[in-house]
Design a protein around this motif. Structure first.
Motif, PDB file in Angstrom:
ATOM      1  N   THR A  98       0.825   2.838   9.380  1.00 41.77           N
ATOM      2  CA  THR A  98       1.339   1.430   9.184  1.00 41.77           C
ATOM      3  C   THR A  98       0.463   0.796  10.477  1.00 41.77           C
ATOM      4  O   THR A  98      -0.715   1.418  10.606  1.00 41.77           O
ATOM      5  N   ALA A  99       0.209  -0.472  10.005  1.00 43.68           N
ATOM      6  CA  ALA A  99      -0.400  -1.372  10.740  1.00 43.68           C
ATOM      7  C   ALA A  99      -0.582  -1.007  12.025  1.00 43.68           C
ATOM      8  O   ALA A  99      -2.493  -1.094  12.021  1.00 43.68           O
ATOM      9  N   LEU A 158      -7.891   3.245   4.605  1.00 45.85           N
ATOM     10  CA  LEU A 158      -8.121   1.847   4.126  1.00 45.85           C
ATOM     11  C   LEU A 158      -7.593   1.812   2.816  1.00 45.85           C
ATOM     12  O   LEU A 158      -7.254   1.155   1.982  1.00 45.85           O
ATOM     13  N   THR A 159      -6.284   2.742   2.743  1.00 49.44           N
ATOM     14  CA  THR A 159      -5.743   2.251   1.376  1.00 49.44           C
ATOM     15  C   THR A 159      -4.423   1.692   1.534  1.00 49.44           C
ATOM     16  O   THR A 159      -3.526   1.298   0.804  1.00 49.44           O
ATOM     17  N   THR A 160      -4.156   1.812   2.647  1.00 49.87           N
ATOM     18  CA  THR A 160      -2.919   1.301   3.983  1.00 49.87           C
ATOM     19  C   THR A 160      -3.883  -0.868   3.793  1.00 49.87           C
ATOM     20  O   THR A 160      -2.335  -0.665   3.365  1.00 49.87           O
ATOM     21  N   VAL A 161      -4.963  -1.101   4.345  1.00 43.30           N
ATOM     22  CA  VAL A 161      -5.360  -2.204   4.529  1.00 43.30           C
ATOM     23  C   VAL A 161      -4.592  -3.308   3.865  1.00 43.30           C
ATOM     24  O   VAL A 161      -4.205  -4.322   3.909  1.00 43.30           O
ATOM     25  N   PRO A 162      -4.666  -2.747   2.350  1.00 39.71           N
ATOM     26  CA  PRO A 162      -4.298  -3.610   1.117  1.00 39.71           C
ATOM     27  C   PRO A 162      -3.168  -4.556   1.437  1.00 39.71           C
ATOM     28  O   PRO A 162      -2.534  -5.650   1.128  1.00 39.71           O
ATOM     29  N   ASP A 163      -2.035  -3.269   1.835  1.00 42.57           N
ATOM     30  CA  ASP A 163      -0.688  -3.849   1.566  1.00 42.57           C
ATOM     31  C   ASP A 163      -0.205  -4.745   3.063  1.00 42.57           C
ATOM     32  O   ASP A 163       0.469  -5.562   3.179  1.00 42.57           O
ATOM     33  N   PHE A 164      -1.279  -5.023   4.367  1.00 35.27           N
ATOM     34  CA  PHE A 164      -0.995  -5.020   5.091  1.00 35.27           C
ATOM     35  C   PHE A 164      -1.646  -6.816   5.122  1.00 35.27           C
ATOM     36  O   PHE A 164      -1.091  -7.451   5.403  1.00 35.27           O
ATOM     37  N   ILE A 165      -2.719  -6.314   4.248  1.00 32.68           N
ATOM     38  CA  ILE A 165      -2.955  -7.572   3.704  1.00 32.68           C
ATOM     39  C   ILE A 165      -1.772  -8.485   2.833  1.00 32.68           C
ATOM     40  O   ILE A 165      -1.758 -10.153   3.318  1.00 32.68           O
ATOM     41  N   LEU A 166      -1.323  -7.587   2.311  1.00 29.45           N
ATOM     42  CA  LEU A 166       0.090  -8.213   1.327  1.00 29.45           C
ATOM     43  C   LEU A 166       1.181  -9.121   2.127  1.00 29.45           C
ATOM     44  O   LEU A 166       1.193 -10.023   2.179  1.00 29.45           O
ATOM     45  N   GLU A 167       1.292  -8.246   3.566  1.00 31.01           N
ATOM     46  CA  GLU A 167       2.597  -8.728   4.328  1.00 31.01           C
ATOM     47  C   GLU A 167       2.021  -9.982   5.716  1.00 31.01           C
ATOM     48  O   GLU A 167       2.797 -10.067   6.381  1.00 31.01           O
ATOM     49  N   ARG A 168       0.885  -9.774   5.529  1.00 31.62           N
ATOM     50  CA  ARG A 168       0.447 -11.287   6.947  1.00 31.62           C
ATOM     51  C   ARG A 168       0.842 -11.717   7.048  1.00 31.62           C
ATOM     52  O   ARG A 168       1.104 -12.630   5.664  1.00 31.62           O
ATOM     53  N   VAL A 189      -3.636 -14.697  -0.776  1.00 33.17           N
ATOM     54  CA  VAL A 189      -2.681 -14.480   0.308  1.00 33.17           C
ATOM     55  C   VAL A 189      -2.281 -15.586   1.966  1.00 33.17           C
ATOM     56  O   VAL A 189      -1.508 -16.752   1.645  1.00 33.17           O
ATOM     57  N   ASP A 190      -4.235 -16.146   1.685  1.00 29.83           N
ATOM     58  CA  ASP A 190      -3.964 -17.222   2.871  1.00 29.83           C
ATOM     59  C   ASP A 190      -4.303 -18.511   2.273  1.00 29.83           C
ATOM     60  O   ASP A 190      -3.206 -19.487   3.071  1.00 29.83           O
ATOM     61  N   ASP A 191      -4.360 -18.587   0.596  1.00 27.66           N
ATOM     62  CA  ASP A 191      -3.569 -19.415   0.008  1.00 27.66           C
ATOM     63  C   ASP A 191      -1.946 -20.262  -0.179  1.00 27.66           C
ATOM     64  O   ASP A 191      -1.523 -21.024  -0.143  1.00 27.66           O
ATOM     65  N   LEU A 192      -1.708 -18.897  -0.466  1.00 20.34           N
ATOM     66  CA  LEU A 192      -0.300 -18.446  -0.256  1.00 20.34           C
ATOM     67  C   LEU A 192       0.387 -19.178   1.170  1.00 20.34           C
ATOM     68  O   LEU A 192       1.488 -19.865   0.911  1.00 20.34           O
ATOM     69  N   LEU A 193       0.019 -18.599   1.842  1.00 18.07           N
ATOM     70  CA  LEU A 193       0.157 -19.439   3.329  1.00 18.07           C
ATOM     71  C   LEU A 193       0.223 -20.175   3.644  1.00 18.07           C
ATOM     72  O   LEU A 193       1.164 -20.635   4.662  1.00 18.07           O
ATOM     73  N   ASP A 194      -0.343 -21.354   3.197  1.00 20.62           N
ATOM     74  CA  ASP A 194      -0.521 -22.672   3.629  1.00 20.62           C
ATOM     75  C   ASP A 194       0.726 -23.264   2.573  1.00 20.62           C
ATOM     76  O   ASP A 194       0.739 -24.837   3.535  1.00 20.62           O
ATOM     77  N   PHE A 195       1.698 -22.580   2.085  1.00 22.74           N
ATOM     78  CA  PHE A 195       2.649 -22.978   1.395  1.00 22.74           C
ATOM     79  C   PHE A 195       3.789 -22.441   1.949  1.00 22.74           C
ATOM     80  O   PHE A 195       5.296 -23.065   1.042  1.00 22.74           O
ATOM     81  N   THR A 196       3.664 -21.534   1.955  1.00 19.45           N
ATOM     82  CA  THR A 196       5.214 -20.731   2.867  1.00 19.45           C
ATOM     83  C   THR A 196       4.921 -20.585   4.152  1.00 19.45           C
ATOM     84  O   THR A 196       6.325 -20.677   4.562  1.00 19.45           O
ATOM     85  N   ALA A 197       3.872 -20.694   5.067  1.00 19.26           N
ATOM     86  CA  ALA A 197       3.680 -21.057   6.533  1.00 19.26           C
ATOM     87  C   ALA A 197       4.454 -21.853   7.140  1.00 19.26           C
ATOM     88  O   ALA A 197       3.941 -22.850   6.419  1.00 19.26           O
TER      89      ALA A 197
END
Length: 327
Positions: free
Chosen positions: A5-6, A315-325, A213-221
């Motif tokens: 987990t994160a 390290l394998t987990t990090v990309p997943d919580f980048i996607l979920e932030r 994800v940063d770019d997406l959050l500008d439209f979804t958060a």
């Protein structure tokens, strides 16, 4: 390989991150007084410390856990903070992480000089390692981040920004620092060239996923989640990947509305909600998220078949919580 987990990921380097915080506090406390106030304000602003964590995880993955990793983790956070100050001055940003930006509080001149000081201080700290390879990596990534700002300035206010332009900008402004953090961990652990390159490529792909994800959050958060106004990128003249996708395939309404916001440099005749709804309806967000997921998969694949340890799992987990932030 069981993922973590994160919380479990950050728990692995929690003690080291506390030492990084001590180092950052020491650097701001001993700074020139005009700098110290702003540096302390920035470094106490609640950043996620993802870049130092990535360096520490990479160093541990490579078998190195000592004072050098702590020092370099502080170095990359100082570099990151310096870029944020300069970014906010260039963008005339009023907020950063939900608080007034440094330039809003202390003005552009003092903020720029503080950013310059942070750059120089970070290199002075790195010099203590007496390792030219480390300096080469830091100089290269710093030059690329500055080049990224120059690329962005060329594209400000323009409609003709392509997917290739956006990904090149993301590589220079964001992914090169992620890649540098992972590479520095590999260098500290004296990994063979092939493994070092794989770790650097892991960081690059994770950084690209992070920026998308940063770019997406500008439209979804919400503004509260972001710590800044929604669609602030567009207001500042930046056309990001979701907008590029929305304007593709002859979507004239999107193109016309975006052009009006860019011309007005404000949401006068076009409401932010109109742009958000249009981007959502166009399928652009799904397409951008799919690309972010692809970069996250590529990051993970860089680690395949190398090492099996709790740090490899982290390290394998990090990309997943980048996607979920969410911020």
């Amino acid at each position: 390989m069981a993922l973590l987990t994160a919380k479990e990921v950050f728990d692995l380097v929690r003690d080291d991150l506390a030492l990084v915080e001590d180092e950052l506090a020491r650097q701001s406390d001993t700074a020139f007084p005009a700098v110290s106030e702003i540096a302390a304000y920035l470094l106490g602003g609640g950043g996620k410390r993802l870049r130092p964590a990535l360096l520490l995880l990479s160093a541990n993955y490579a078998g190195r856990k000592d004072r050098s990793a702590i020092r370099l983790a502080a170095v990359v956070e100082l570099l990151h903070s310096a870029t944020l100050i300069h970014d906010d001055v260039i963008d005339s940003a009023g907020t950063r992480r939900g608080r007034p930006s440094a330039n809003a509080r202390w003005g552009n001149h003092r903020s720029v000089l503080t950013g310059d000081w942070l750059y120089m201080q970070s290199f002075q700290m790195a010099l203590e390692e007496r390792n030219f390879r480390i300096l080469d990596i830091l100089i290269d990534l710093t030059q690329k981040m500055v080049e990224g700002e120059l690329i962005q300035l060329e594209k400000i206010g323009r409609l003709d920004v392509t997917e290739e332009d956006a990904l090149r900008l993301a590589t220079y402004k964001t992914a090169c620092l992620f890649s540098g953090c992972a590479r520095l961990g590999a260098v500290l652990g004296r990994l063979e060239e092939e493994e070092e390159e794989a770790l650097a490529e892991y960081g690059r792909n994770a950084g690209l996923a992070f920026q998308l994800v940063d770019d997406l959050l500008d439209f979804t958060a919400s503004a509260q989640q972001l710590g800044k106004p929604v669609l602030s990128d567009l207001k500042e003249g930046k056309v990001t990947l979701p907008l590029i996708y929305a304007m593709e395939n002859g979507h004239h309404e999107a193109r016309e509305l975006v052009a009006r916001v860019l011309a007005e440099k404000e949401f006068h005749s076009v409401r932010p909600e109109t742009i958000v709804a249009l981007v959502q309806d166009s399928g652009a967000l799904r397409r951008a998220r799919s690309l972010a997921q692809d970069y996250a998969r590529r990051a993970k694949s860089c680690l395949n078949g190398h090492r099996d340890s709790e740090y490899a799992r982290a390290l394998t987990t990090v990309p997943d919580f980048i996607l979920e932030r969410e911020n």
